[in-house]
Design a protein around this motif. Sequence first.
Motif, PDB file in Angstrom:
ATOM      1  N   GLU A 141       0.820  -1.208   0.000  1.00 50.14           N
ATOM      2  CA  GLU A 141       0.000   0.000   0.000  1.00 50.14           C
ATOM      3  C   GLU A 141       0.857   1.263   0.000  1.00 50.14           C
ATOM      4  O   GLU A 141       0.514   2.263  -0.647  1.00 50.14           O
ATOM      5  N   GLU A 142       1.983   1.228   0.718  1.00 50.80           N
ATOM      6  CA  GLU A 142       2.884   2.383   0.726  1.00 50.80           C
ATOM      7  C   GLU A 142       3.433   2.628  -0.678  1.00 50.80           C
ATOM      8  O   GLU A 142       3.544   3.773  -1.135  1.00 50.80           O
ATOM      9  N   LEU A 143       3.792   1.535  -1.366  1.00 49.32           N
ATOM     10  CA  LEU A 143       4.329   1.670  -2.715  1.00 49.32           C
ATOM     11  C   LEU A 143       3.276   2.216  -3.665  1.00 49.32           C
ATOM     12  O   LEU A 143       3.545   3.119  -4.467  1.00 49.32           O
ATOM     13  N   VAL A 144       2.062   1.679  -3.589  1.00 51.42           N
ATOM     14  CA  VAL A 144       0.985   2.144  -4.469  1.00 51.42           C
ATOM     15  C   VAL A 144       0.690   3.620  -4.208  1.00 51.42           C
ATOM     16  O   VAL A 144       0.506   4.406  -5.140  1.00 51.42           O
ATOM     17  N   LYS A 145       0.642   3.998  -2.934  1.00 50.28           N
ATOM     18  CA  LYS A 145       0.383   5.396  -2.574  1.00 50.28           C
ATOM     19  C   LYS A 145       1.451   6.306  -3.153  1.00 50.28           C
ATOM     20  O   LYS A 145       1.172   7.442  -3.575  1.00 50.28           O
ATOM     21  N   CYS A 146       2.683   5.794  -3.193  1.00 44.79           N
ATOM     22  CA  CYS A 146       3.795   6.572  -3.716  1.00 44.79           C
ATOM     23  C   CYS A 146       3.710   6.729  -5.231  1.00 44.79           C
ATOM     24  O   CYS A 146       4.032   7.783  -5.778  1.00 44.79           O
ATOM     25  N   LEU A 147       3.250   5.693  -5.916  1.00 45.93           N
ATOM     26  CA  LEU A 147       3.296   5.679  -7.372  1.00 45.93           C
ATOM     27  C   LEU A 147       2.049   6.225  -8.051  1.00 45.93           C
ATOM     28  O   LEU A 147       2.117   6.739  -9.160  1.00 45.93           O
ATOM     29  N   LEU A 148       0.917   6.085  -7.422  1.00 40.13           N
ATOM     30  CA  LEU A 148      -0.342   6.431  -8.086  1.00 40.13           C
ATOM     31  C   LEU A 148      -1.060   7.542  -7.332  1.00 40.13           C
ATOM     32  O   LEU A 148      -0.948   7.643  -6.110  1.00 40.13           O
ATOM     33  N   PRO A 149      -1.876   8.361  -7.945  1.00 43.85           N
ATOM     34  CA  PRO A 149      -2.120   8.432  -9.395  1.00 43.85           C
ATOM     35  C   PRO A 149      -1.290   9.554 -10.006  1.00 43.85           C
ATOM     36  O   PRO A 149      -1.753  10.692 -10.066  1.00 43.85           O
ATOM     37  N   ARG A 150      -0.093   9.292 -10.449  1.00 46.25           N
ATOM     38  CA  ARG A 150       0.813  10.303 -10.971  1.00 46.25           C
ATOM     39  C   ARG A 150       1.189   9.983 -12.417  1.00 46.25           C
ATOM     40  O   ARG A 150       0.905   8.901 -12.917  1.00 46.25           O
ATOM     41  N   GLU A 151       1.892  10.928 -13.055  1.00 43.51           N
ATOM     42  CA  GLU A 151       2.353  10.697 -14.411  1.00 43.51           C
ATOM     43  C   GLU A 151       3.410   9.595 -14.407  1.00 43.51           C
ATOM     44  O   GLU A 151       4.104   9.381 -13.413  1.00 43.51           O
ATOM     45  N   LEU A 187       9.020  -3.084 -15.594  1.00 47.34           N
ATOM     46  CA  LEU A 187       8.851  -1.789 -14.942  1.00 47.34           C
ATOM     47  C   LEU A 187       7.454  -1.237 -15.174  1.00 47.34           C
ATOM     48  O   LEU A 187       6.844  -0.658 -14.269  1.00 47.34           O
ATOM     49  N   ALA A 188       6.944  -1.435 -16.395  1.00 45.81           N
ATOM     50  CA  ALA A 188       5.595  -0.940 -16.702  1.00 45.81           C
ATOM     51  C   ALA A 188       4.557  -1.603 -15.822  1.00 45.81           C
ATOM     52  O   ALA A 188       3.616  -0.951 -15.344  1.00 45.81           O
ATOM     53  N   ALA A 189       4.715  -2.905 -15.578  1.00 44.29           N
ATOM     54  CA  ALA A 189       3.772  -3.615 -14.714  1.00 44.29           C
ATOM     55  C   ALA A 189       3.829  -3.077 -13.290  1.00 44.29           C
ATOM     56  O   ALA A 189       2.808  -2.975 -12.605  1.00 44.29           O
ATOM     57  N   MET A 190       5.020  -2.702 -12.839  1.00 39.17           N
ATOM     58  CA  MET A 190       5.180  -2.230 -11.460  1.00 39.17           C
ATOM     59  C   MET A 190       4.581  -0.846 -11.261  1.00 39.17           C
ATOM     60  O   MET A 190       4.166  -0.499 -10.144  1.00 39.17           O
ATOM     61  N   VAL A 191       4.559  -0.026 -12.315  1.00 36.05           N
ATOM     62  CA  VAL A 191       4.037   1.341 -12.163  1.00 36.05           C
ATOM     63  C   VAL A 191       2.681   1.511 -12.833  1.00 36.05           C
ATOM     64  O   VAL A 191       2.177   2.624 -12.973  1.00 36.05           O
ATOM     65  N   ALA A 192       2.077   0.383 -13.240  1.00 35.32           N
ATOM     66  CA  ALA A 192       0.738   0.399 -13.855  1.00 35.32           C
ATOM     67  C   ALA A 192       0.687   1.348 -15.051  1.00 35.32           C
ATOM     68  O   ALA A 192      -0.166   2.223 -15.154  1.00 35.32           O
ATOM     69  N   SER A 193       1.644   1.164 -15.956  1.00 33.43           N
ATOM     70  CA  SER A 193       1.694   1.976 -17.158  1.00 33.43           C
ATOM     71  C   SER A 193       1.938   1.057 -18.349  1.00 33.43           C
ATOM     72  O   SER A 193       1.911  -0.167 -18.226  1.00 33.43           O
ATOM     73  N   THR A 194       2.178   1.639 -19.521  1.00 34.41           N
ATOM     74  CA  THR A 194       2.457   0.841 -20.710  1.00 34.41           C
ATOM     75  C   THR A 194       3.959   0.754 -20.941  1.00 34.41           C
ATOM     76  O   THR A 194       4.731   1.626 -20.490  1.00 34.41           O
ATOM     77  N   ARG A 195       4.365  -0.289 -21.656  1.00 34.98           N
ATOM     78  CA  ARG A 195       5.786  -0.445 -21.964  1.00 34.98           C
ATOM     79  C   ARG A 195       6.295   0.742 -22.780  1.00 34.98           C
ATOM     80  O   ARG A 195       7.403   1.247 -22.550  1.00 34.98           O
ATOM     81  N   GLU A 196       5.480   1.212 -23.707  1.00 33.04           N
ATOM     82  CA  GLU A 196       5.886   2.333 -24.550  1.00 33.04           C
ATOM     83  C   GLU A 196       6.142   3.598 -23.733  1.00 33.04           C
ATOM     84  O   GLU A 196       7.128   4.316 -23.964  1.00 33.04           O
ATOM     85  N   SER A 197       5.268   3.855 -22.757  1.00 32.86           N
ATOM     86  CA  SER A 197       5.436   5.043 -21.914  1.00 32.86           C
ATOM     87  C   SER A 197       6.693   4.944 -21.060  1.00 32.86           C
ATOM     88  O   SER A 197       7.438   5.919 -20.901  1.00 32.86           O
ATOM     89  N   VAL A 198       6.946   3.753 -20.515  1.00 34.19           N
ATOM     90  CA  VAL A 198       8.137   3.560 -19.678  1.00 34.19           C
ATOM     91  C   VAL A 198       9.394   3.691 -20.518  1.00 34.19           C
ATOM     92  O   VAL A 198      10.386   4.298 -20.088  1.00 34.19           O
ATOM     93  N   THR A 199       9.385   3.134 -21.717  1.00 29.82           N
ATOM     94  CA  THR A 199      10.544   3.251 -22.612  1.00 29.82           C
ATOM     95  C   THR A 199      10.850   4.715 -22.907  1.00 29.82           C
ATOM     96  O   THR A 199      12.014   5.149 -22.885  1.00 29.82           O
ATOM     97  N   LYS A 200       9.818   5.498 -23.171  1.00 30.32           N
ATOM     98  CA  LYS A 200       9.994   6.924 -23.437  1.00 30.32           C
ATOM     99  C   LYS A 200      10.614   7.631 -22.240  1.00 30.32           C
ATOM    100  O   LYS A 200      11.533   8.451 -22.385  1.00 30.32           O
ATOM    101  N   VAL A 201      10.132   7.321 -21.028  1.00 27.99           N
ATOM    102  CA  VAL A 201      10.664   7.945 -19.812  1.00 27.99           C
ATOM    103  C   VAL A 201      12.121   7.552 -19.591  1.00 27.99           C
ATOM    104  O   VAL A 201      12.978   8.402 -19.291  1.00 27.99           O
ATOM    105  N   LEU A 202      12.443   6.266 -19.747  1.00 24.64           N
ATOM    106  CA  LEU A 202      13.825   5.813 -19.541  1.00 24.64           C
ATOM    107  C   LEU A 202      14.771   6.454 -20.545  1.00 24.64           C
ATOM    108  O   LEU A 202      15.898   6.838 -20.199  1.00 24.64           O
ATOM    109  N   ASN A 203      14.343   6.570 -21.788  1.00 25.53           N
ATOM    110  CA  ASN A 203      15.184   7.230 -22.795  1.00 25.53           C
ATOM    111  C   ASN A 203      15.417   8.688 -22.436  1.00 25.53           C
ATOM    112  O   ASN A 203      16.527   9.223 -22.618  1.00 25.53           O
TER     113      ASN A 203
END
Length: 232
Positions: A141-151, A187-203
């Motif tokens: 719950e602490e992790l979810v609170k930290c990650l969501l609902p953010r960009e 990583l996308a699964a851990m932050v509830a996002s898409t692989r494409e979005s995570v790839t863009k952020v990492l780049n």
Amino acid sequence: MELDQSLSEYSRLREQECRELLRLFEELGIATAERVYAPGDVVYREGEYGDGLYILTSGVLKLFRPYSATKEATLRLLNNWDIFGHLAFEGETKQRAYAEAVTECRVTKAPKIFVERAIKRDSRVAFKILTLSELRLVQYEELVKCLLPRETEVRVANLLPLLANKFGQPDGGGGMTIALRLTHQDLAAMVASTRESVTKVLNDFRSRDLIAIQSGRITLKDQPALEILSRD
């Protein structure tokens, strides 16, 4: 920083409770089995009968679910003194995910029938299991609170220092390398996002020299800058 400290405290409590639970099993004469798994070994598969309580005493292990013929989603990454396995005391239950060793893992298993016997003989066993389950839930719950609902950028900026805190190794140049090979889909699964979005952020992080990626391993080169991003 506060979340890192909070998770570290939960980890300390989790180890303490696991050690006390194993001590209770020993005092009660309850048999447990210890096994070492090599990287890539499967501890159990999704759909198998949930036949025991598992305690990861050393190493890194992942829980995942396949969602196509060739892809999988990492649900959780576990390290020392995490408990896992879906265990129900009424009727039969099935495991809800695959459990696979990422590094060499040492796992202690208490068979379901022996756990039930221990609970009947000493109520402290039930209390320890409930406490460990609660610690696991609170950490999640602490992790979810930290990650969501953010960009997605903020979620990833939050996640990477957490992974470095849990699985990091100094790289010798002032950075911290996450000692796991993580795919963008993981990583996308851990932050509830898409692989494409995570790839863009990492780049983007790489172009800003915040991180480096080599052979699937991520090195945090500027953790203070990531922490500033994580507060946005």
